[in-house]
Design an enzyme around this catalytic site. Structure first.
Site, short mmCIF file in Angstrom:
data_model
loop_
_atom_site.label_atom_id
_atom_site.label_comp_id
_atom_site.label_asym_id
_atom_site.label_seq_id
_atom_site.Cartn_x
_atom_site.Cartn_y
_atom_site.Cartn_z
N THR A 85 0.84 -1.20 0.00
CA THR A 85 0.00 0.00 0.00
C THR A 85 0.88 1.25 0.00
O THR A 85 1.76 1.39 0.85
CB THR A 85 -0.93 0.01 1.23
N THR A 86 0.63 2.15 -0.92
CA THR A 86 1.42 3.37 -1.04
C THR A 86 0.67 4.55 -0.44
O THR A 86 -0.48 4.44 -0.02
CB THR A 86 1.78 3.66 -2.50
N HIS A 140 2.41 4.92 -16.00
CA HIS A 140 1.54 3.90 -15.42
C HIS A 140 0.24 3.85 -16.21
O HIS A 140 -0.02 4.67 -17.08
CB HIS A 140 1.25 4.21 -13.95
N LYS A 144 -4.26 4.88 -12.55
CA LYS A 144 -3.37 5.17 -11.42
C LYS A 144 -3.79 6.48 -10.77
O LYS A 144 -3.93 7.51 -11.45
CB LYS A 144 -1.93 5.28 -11.92
N GLY A 150 4.42 5.50 -6.20
CA GLY A 150 5.29 5.03 -5.13
C GLY A 150 6.58 4.47 -5.66
O GLY A 150 7.65 4.62 -5.05
N THR A 151 6.51 3.82 -6.83
CA THR A 151 7.72 3.27 -7.45
C THR A 151 8.69 4.39 -7.81
O THR A 151 9.90 4.30 -7.56
CB THR A 151 7.35 2.47 -8.71
#
Length: 233
Positions: A85-86, A140, A144, A150-151
């Protein structure tokens, strides 16, 4: 493994399909989401307050609004937790690290082995590239909800672990020359390019990485782990 899935969207459902297809011994013993749906066997966070231990592992790809309840449940039942979870708050991240004193915990913004190798490589080569202009772009799917992802934030942290640089989210007009303590997150503007690219064609890559990480996590003692610990430790 007996697994509790938190977040029963596309990621959670694909984790379930993968577990059940991979090994007849795997079972999904609970499904938790932000909203209960008893017709699909999904409970909400309120159900965790009174539920006994039902799983060997919690796999959480849900929403920060569920994180506190999941952490409290994991502490009370001594259930290991794998979280993807971000957008967690600093306090929630602190709480996950504290949970690691009792049970194995891992948090990662991305469980792809490729992206974690990417992050590891960036950490290794960043000192060699000191003084270079750094630009980060990310793409993404169109559903999104957070930006940057988050990446992307994880990769930025690998490049700038001490948070010394200013993040510039796009440039427009006469914005002046870039500074040496600047990381551009969308637009590219530099004289020389050193580029590492990671491409992922399917969400299944994330699921496979998460399931493998879950297995490895269950072999560890209490602690707050990263993908680096599981892959390169």
């Amino acid at each position: 493994m007996n697994v509790m899935i938190a977040g029963y969207g596309r990621m959670g459902q694909l984790i379930e399909q993968t577990l059940l297809a991979e090994d007849a011994g795997h079972q999904v013993t609970a499904r938790i989401d932000v909203a209960a749906d008893e017709t699909r066997g999904i409970s909400d966070a309120a159900a965790l307050a009174s539920r006994d231990k039902v799983a060997d592992l919690i796999m959480d790809f849900s929403h920060p609004s569920l994180t506190d309840a999941l952490r409290a449940y994991a502490w009370r039942t001594a259930t290991p937790l794998l979280s993807g979870t971000t957008n967690l708050t600093p306090a929630q991240m602190d709480d996950l690290q504290a949970l690691g004193k009792k049970v194995p915990v891992i948090w990662s913004s991305n469980y792809s082995f490729g992206i974690n190798l990417f992050r590891h490589i960036l950490g290794e080569i960043t000192p060699v590239l000191k003084g270079w202009d750094v630009e980060v772009t990310e793409t993404h799917h169109n559903r999104k909800v957070d930006a940057p992802s988050g990446t992307a934030r994880t990769l930025i942290q690998a490049i700038d672990p001490d948070g010394e640089c200013d993040l510039v989210f796009g440039r427009e007009g006469n914005c002046g020359a870039r500074t040496k303590k600047e990381i551009g997150v969308h637009a590219l503007r530099t004289d020389e390019v050193f580029e590492i690219t990671h491409k992922m064609g399917s969400r299944q890559v994330l699921v496979d990485g998460a399931v493998t990480a879950g297995r490895k996590l269950l072999l560890r003692g209490p602690g707050f782990y990263t993908m680096d610990d599981l892959l390169f430790g």
